[in-house]
Design a protein around this motif. Sequence first.
Motif, mmCIF file in Angstrom:
data_model
loop_
_atom_site.group_PDB
_atom_site.id
_atom_site.type_symbol
_atom_site.label_atom_id
_atom_site.label_comp_id
_atom_site.label_asym_id
_atom_site.label_seq_id
_atom_site.Cartn_x
_atom_site.Cartn_y
_atom_site.Cartn_z
ATOM 1 N N TRP A 1 1.397 27.110 -2.765
ATOM 2 C CA TRP A 1 1.262 26.724 -4.172
ATOM 3 C C TRP A 1 -0.213 26.679 -4.570
ATOM 4 O O TRP A 1 -1.093 26.530 -3.738
ATOM 5 N N GLY A 2 -0.438 26.851 -5.851
ATOM 6 C CA GLY A 2 -1.768 26.721 -6.415
ATOM 7 C C GLY A 2 -1.903 25.403 -7.153
ATOM 8 O O GLY A 2 -0.905 24.822 -7.590
ATOM 9 N N ILE B 1 0.519 22.159 -10.733
ATOM 10 C CA ILE B 1 1.021 22.732 -9.483
ATOM 11 C C ILE B 1 1.806 23.983 -9.840
ATOM 12 O O ILE B 1 2.684 23.947 -10.699
ATOM 13 N N SER B 2 1.511 25.077 -9.172
ATOM 14 C CA SER B 2 2.235 26.319 -9.432
ATOM 15 C C SER B 2 2.739 26.880 -8.106
ATOM 16 O O SER B 2 1.957 27.435 -7.323
ATOM 17 N N PRO B 3 4.040 26.715 -7.807
ATOM 18 C CA PRO B 3 4.573 27.287 -6.565
ATOM 19 C C PRO B 3 4.399 28.804 -6.547
ATOM 20 O O PRO B 3 4.448 29.459 -7.584
ATOM 21 N N ILE B 4 4.190 29.356 -5.364
ATOM 22 C CA ILE B 4 4.024 30.794 -5.194
ATOM 23 C C ILE B 4 5.220 31.328 -4.419
ATOM 24 O O ILE B 4 5.536 30.840 -3.326
ATOM 25 N N GLU C 1 10.278 22.256 -1.474
ATOM 26 C CA GLU C 1 10.530 20.817 -1.635
ATOM 27 C C GLU C 1 9.232 20.036 -1.807
ATOM 28 O O GLU C 1 9.126 19.166 -2.669
ATOM 29 N N LEU C 2 8.214 20.358 -0.996
ATOM 30 C CA LEU C 2 6.972 19.591 -1.056
ATOM 31 C C LEU C 2 6.197 19.890 -2.336
ATOM 32 O O LEU C 2 5.713 18.962 -3.001
ATOM 33 N N SER C 3 6.072 21.159 -2.717
ATOM 34 C CA SER C 3 5.334 21.479 -3.942
ATOM 35 C C SER C 3 6.036 20.905 -5.162
ATOM 36 O O SER C 3 5.380 20.441 -6.103
#
Length: 355
Positions: free
Chosen positions: A298-299, A306-309, A328-330
């Motif tokens: 994630w970024g 937060i931006s999941p990748i 789950e964590l991001s």
Amino acid sequence: MVVSLEKHVCHDKKAKVPDQQLVFGRTFTDHMFVADYTAGVGWHDLRIQPYQPLTLDPSAIVFHYGQTVFEGLKAYKSPNGMVRLFRPNLNFERMNESCQRMSMPAIDPEAMLESLIELIKIEKDWIPTAPGTSLYIRPFMIATEGYLGVAPSQKYKFMIILSPVGSYYKEGIAPVKILVENQYVRAVAGGTGTAKTAGNYAASLKAQEKATEEGYSQVMWLDGVERKYIEEVGSMNIFFKIDGKVVTPALNGSILDGITRRSIIDMLRYWEVPVIERRISMEEIREAHRTGKLEEAWGTGTAAVISPIGEFKWQNELFYVNNGQAGELSSRLYDTLTGIQSGQLPDPFGWTIEF
């Protein structure tokens, strides 16, 4: 401290864009903050005035030699109707670090924060309240002396403008696709990579054009010397969860010291999640993906939070992360951090101020 601040209130107000129609960085509020700097005098004429175009000499140094720095932070409306800011002192402190690198005058963080609060009080009705929205705050400084000589300016303007915004990415919290850049270089240690200065972002545009043409949201930069170690994504710092541990590139003189990055590291350690700052190569990410150990990526940044990748492309090879789904964590990090910022969740860190 008490700031001597003139206020010129605008009576011809703009029509507000409905929260659901907001995009990032296209709408601006009725007022702006402006301060002037003159060598030998210092900062003077602090004022809040109607939002308006600037008049500058065509020879102003900012146009020719790029002496400019900026910051980005957000304001939120909490459930009790109060306005909340997230760690704004760090933004003004980091701005002074950028100014030092760019040979620009320092600001007084306390005075500028006080001025920002007064500006937001005037514009508080502009703060959107729909989920995922906020009031984006852009402090910036430009060199205004008219002089075609390669030397630091003797005059500057410091300004703050406000913009009600929706999500930075149209995907929202949905995973984005990232193209790993192999041809172009964003920054090197000893350069201006750690400063929030316009030239860094101008240098990224060609690679971003290529990424957009291929259907990718952002570019991920590798180091400018060996072209193998991960640095950051175009508008974000980056994190990976590999075999149960979180790793993120260590600050090395060419990576921006992101405030959201700092906050995520603090939150992970608060949750007792192992987090390591070190060099990370793309070969390591390829191997982690091949062995099934690359669990999430994630970024982080003020704009996107937060931006999941969900996908990387490197050397014509595709790496899918968590089957292209938000991890789950991001997701937990996004929900917790945005909850703290908006006042929906308690702030155990003392990061927010409310007024």
